[in-house]
Design a protein around this motif. Structure first.
Motif, mmCIF file in Angstrom:
data_model
loop_
_atom_site.group_PDB
_atom_site.id
_atom_site.type_symbol
_atom_site.label_atom_id
_atom_site.label_comp_id
_atom_site.label_asym_id
_atom_site.label_seq_id
_atom_site.Cartn_x
_atom_site.Cartn_y
_atom_site.Cartn_z
ATOM 1 N N ARG A 89 48.063 35.106 21.504
ATOM 2 C CA ARG A 89 48.078 37.207 21.618
ATOM 3 C C ARG A 89 49.114 37.255 21.942
ATOM 4 N NH1 ARG A 89 44.676 41.735 23.696
ATOM 5 N NH2 ARG A 89 45.542 43.011 23.109
ATOM 6 N N GLY A 90 50.287 36.859 22.966
ATOM 7 C CA GLY A 90 51.621 37.324 23.062
ATOM 8 C C GLY A 90 52.408 36.776 22.308
ATOM 9 N N ALA A 91 52.085 35.500 21.767
ATOM 10 C CA ALA A 91 53.550 35.050 20.622
ATOM 11 C C ALA A 91 53.481 35.702 19.251
ATOM 12 C CB ALA A 91 52.676 32.918 20.460
ATOM 13 N N LEU A 92 52.067 36.469 19.377
ATOM 14 C CA LEU A 92 51.511 36.836 17.484
ATOM 15 C C LEU A 92 52.548 38.185 18.077
ATOM 16 C CD1 LEU A 92 48.310 35.975 16.505
ATOM 17 C CD2 LEU A 92 50.325 35.366 15.469
ATOM 18 N N ARG A 93 52.768 38.670 19.269
ATOM 19 C CA ARG A 93 53.138 39.768 18.575
ATOM 20 C C ARG A 93 54.653 40.102 19.402
ATOM 21 N NH1 ARG A 93 54.403 44.342 17.819
ATOM 22 N NH2 ARG A 93 54.800 46.570 18.680
ATOM 23 N N VAL A 94 54.776 39.298 20.103
ATOM 24 C CA VAL A 94 56.453 39.077 20.014
ATOM 25 C C VAL A 94 57.161 38.939 18.865
ATOM 26 C CG1 VAL A 94 58.343 37.990 21.293
ATOM 27 C CG2 VAL A 94 56.404 38.816 22.650
ATOM 28 N N ALA A 95 56.256 37.696 18.023
ATOM 29 C CA ALA A 95 56.831 37.867 16.823
ATOM 30 C C ALA A 95 56.784 38.564 15.795
ATOM 31 C CB ALA A 95 55.826 36.684 16.030
ATOM 32 N N GLU A 96 56.185 39.460 16.077
ATOM 33 C CA GLU A 96 55.997 40.780 15.292
ATOM 34 C C GLU A 96 57.296 41.794 15.782
ATOM 35 O OE1 GLU A 96 52.766 44.166 13.119
ATOM 36 O OE2 GLU A 96 52.329 43.374 15.890
ATOM 37 N N ILE A 97 57.519 42.039 16.746
ATOM 38 C CA ILE A 97 58.260 42.481 17.673
ATOM 39 C C ILE A 97 59.456 42.205 17.153
ATOM 40 C CG2 ILE A 97 59.488 43.053 18.766
ATOM 41 C CD1 ILE A 97 56.718 42.896 20.357
ATOM 42 N N ALA A 98 60.120 41.022 16.799
ATOM 43 C CA ALA A 98 61.296 39.701 16.210
ATOM 44 C C ALA A 98 61.433 40.216 14.371
ATOM 45 C CB ALA A 98 60.817 37.915 16.664
ATOM 46 N N ALA A 99 60.429 40.390 14.379
ATOM 47 C CA ALA A 99 60.046 40.134 12.462
ATOM 48 C C ALA A 99 61.400 42.000 12.430
ATOM 49 C CB ALA A 99 59.478 39.862 12.151
ATOM 50 N N GLU A 100 60.033 42.943 13.336
ATOM 51 C CA GLU A 100 60.905 44.097 13.185
ATOM 52 C C GLU A 100 61.908 44.507 13.393
ATOM 53 O OE1 GLU A 100 56.376 46.007 14.127
ATOM 54 O OE2 GLU A 100 57.122 45.819 15.498
ATOM 55 N N GLY A 101 62.722 43.699 14.539
ATOM 56 C CA GLY A 101 64.221 43.777 14.644
ATOM 57 C C GLY A 101 64.725 43.069 13.519
ATOM 58 N N LEU A 102 64.347 42.384 13.963
ATOM 59 C CA LEU A 102 65.475 41.521 11.740
ATOM 60 C C LEU A 102 65.264 42.212 10.919
ATOM 61 C CD1 LEU A 102 64.380 38.140 12.845
ATOM 62 C CD2 LEU A 102 66.268 38.343 12.629
ATOM 63 N N ALA A 103 64.414 42.926 11.022
ATOM 64 C CA ALA A 103 64.160 44.135 9.625
ATOM 65 C C ALA A 103 64.843 45.275 9.720
ATOM 66 C CB ALA A 103 62.765 44.311 8.813
ATOM 67 N N GLU A 104 64.978 45.447 11.366
ATOM 68 C CA GLU A 104 66.397 46.819 11.145
ATOM 69 C C GLU A 104 67.691 46.636 11.025
ATOM 70 O OE1 GLU A 104 64.424 47.485 15.994
ATOM 71 O OE2 GLU A 104 63.146 48.582 14.412
ATOM 72 N N LEU A 105 67.816 44.859 11.586
ATOM 73 C CA LEU A 105 68.766 44.212 11.262
ATOM 74 C C LEU A 105 68.973 44.290 9.955
ATOM 75 C CD1 LEU A 105 69.676 41.797 14.161
ATOM 76 C CD2 LEU A 105 70.341 44.172 14.320
ATOM 77 N N GLY A 106 68.031 44.011 8.795
ATOM 78 C CA GLY A 106 69.106 43.815 7.625
ATOM 79 C C GLY A 106 69.315 42.759 7.124
ATOM 80 N N ILE A 107 68.248 42.051 8.389
ATOM 81 C CA ILE A 107 67.961 40.277 7.850
ATOM 82 C C ILE A 107 67.316 39.896 7.200
ATOM 83 C CG2 ILE A 107 68.087 38.025 9.072
ATOM 84 C CD1 ILE A 107 71.050 38.994 10.258
ATOM 85 N N LEU A 108 66.091 40.585 7.140
ATOM 86 C CA LEU A 108 64.822 40.585 7.048
ATOM 87 C C LEU A 108 64.538 41.748 5.803
ATOM 88 C CD1 LEU A 108 62.427 39.306 9.442
ATOM 89 C CD2 LEU A 108 63.385 37.899 7.739
ATOM 90 N N PRO A 109 63.864 41.331 4.374
ATOM 91 C CA PRO A 109 63.580 42.334 3.822
ATOM 92 C C PRO A 109 62.762 43.467 4.291
ATOM 93 C CG PRO A 109 63.525 40.895 2.399
ATOM 94 C CD PRO A 109 64.118 40.508 3.847
ATOM 95 N N TYR A 110 62.113 43.310 4.271
ATOM 96 C CA TYR A 110 60.857 43.866 5.084
ATOM 97 C C TYR A 110 59.847 43.252 5.750
ATOM 98 C CZ TYR A 110 58.153 40.612 1.122
ATOM 99 O OH TYR A 110 57.708 40.228 0.732
ATOM 100 N N VAL A 111 59.127 43.676 6.592
ATOM 101 C CA VAL A 111 58.142 42.558 7.174
ATOM 102 C C VAL A 111 56.731 42.402 7.093
ATOM 103 C CG1 VAL A 111 56.846 42.519 9.627
ATOM 104 C CG2 VAL A 111 59.091 43.353 10.205
ATOM 105 N N ARG A 112 56.373 41.243 6.324
ATOM 106 C CA ARG A 112 55.379 40.840 6.136
ATOM 107 C C ARG A 112 53.605 41.481 6.966
ATOM 108 N NH1 ARG A 112 52.730 36.208 4.778
ATOM 109 N NH2 ARG A 112 54.022 34.695 5.101
ATOM 110 N N ARG A 113 52.526 41.502 6.748
ATOM 111 C CA ARG A 113 51.873 42.313 7.852
ATOM 112 C C ARG A 113 50.804 41.001 7.217
ATOM 113 N NH1 ARG A 113 54.559 44.720 11.941
ATOM 114 N NH2 ARG A 113 55.666 46.316 10.635
ATOM 115 N N PRO A 114 50.266 40.284 8.763
ATOM 116 C CA PRO A 114 48.874 38.845 7.769
ATOM 117 C C PRO A 114 47.410 39.937 7.103
ATOM 118 C CG PRO A 114 49.973 38.566 9.711
ATOM 119 C CD PRO A 114 51.210 39.785 9.916
ATOM 120 N N ALA A 115 47.180 39.547 6.801
ATOM 121 C CA ALA A 115 45.840 40.438 5.899
ATOM 122 C C ALA A 115 44.726 40.606 7.469
ATOM 123 C CB ALA A 115 44.950 39.064 5.099
#
Length: 230
Positions: free
Chosen positions: A204-230
């Motif tokens: 659970r913690g790893a999922l939450r931190v991975a999501e936070i990391a992806a959001e940060g990478l999107a803010e930096l322009g590294i990722l075009p967007y964050v994919r949200r699991p269904a």
């Protein structure tokens, strides 16, 4: 914004980021869950390994292995600190003022030599609450060393120390326990004697931190967007 074409996110780090084996489940690295939050055409290559510091990762040839696989426009996320702090172990210890930033520069130089885009990440926080429900900085000078180096080198900064501090404090001392490997004796098959680990994430913690990391990478322009699991 980054190019929308496919590329690989390479991860270099320690146990808090690494893919973890089934025999330590639910202990999970946040890098193990990152693929769930990145666009489907972006690959995650997690080279993080438990117990490694910025020094030992290089000395074991792990950065060289990434460079052999990397292509121009790939991204290298670098997150160390937990094991760099181990003064009793000269094979891992780095001084936060001198050796640690010097080692991190080697990652930046290697990435740039391959046409990669490096990202420096501060180490994720341990669950170390002080009186009053605030988190105290168990990593000492290491997070600020990463922030300073990122500014000096003009490298994007993924400030996971700040982001996880905010997460833990928002949840508070009790609710934040679920982000880590905590169990009473007999509750988890892999931890028959129980567990009280305030460093390593639960799934659970790893999922939450991975999501936070992806959001940060999107803010930096590294990722075009964050994919949200269904």
């Amino acid at each position: 914004m980054s190019d929308l074409s496919a590329f690989t996110l390479f991860l270099a780090g320690d146990s808090t980021m690494a893919d973890q084996p089934a025999d330590v489940y639910p202990l999970t690295g946040w890098g193990q869950m990152l693929h769930r939050f990145v666009p489907a055409d972006i690959r995650v290559a997690n080279h993080a390994m438990s117990g490694r510091s910025s020094l030992s990762f290089i000395n074991e040839g792990r950065l060289d292995a990434i460079m052999r696989e990397a292509e121009p426009n790939d991204c290298l996320i670098i997150q160390f600190g937990h094991n760099d702090e181990k003064m009793e172990d000269p094979s891992r210890y780095t001084d936060p003022e001198v050796t640690y930033p010097a080692m991190l520069r080697r990652y930046l130089e290697a990435a740039r030599s391959r046409g990669m885009r490096p990202v420096l990440a501060t180490p994720v926080q341990r669950r170390t609450f002080a009186a009053g429900g605030t988190l105290y900085e168990s990593h000492g000078a290491y997070p600020d060393a990463v922030r300073k180096l990122a500014a000096e080198e003009g490298v994007p900064l993924l400030d996971l120390a700040a982001k996880t501090k905010e997460l833990y404090e928002r949840l508070g001392p009790e609710k934040s326990r679920s982000l880590f490997v905590h169990a009473k004796p007999g509750e988890l098959p892999n931890y028959p004697d129980g567990a009280e680990d305030n460093t390593h994430f639960s799934e659970r913690g790893a999922l939450r931190v991975a999501e936070i990391a992806a959001e940060g990478l999107a803010e930096l322009g590294i990722l075009p967007y964050v994919r949200r699991p269904a």
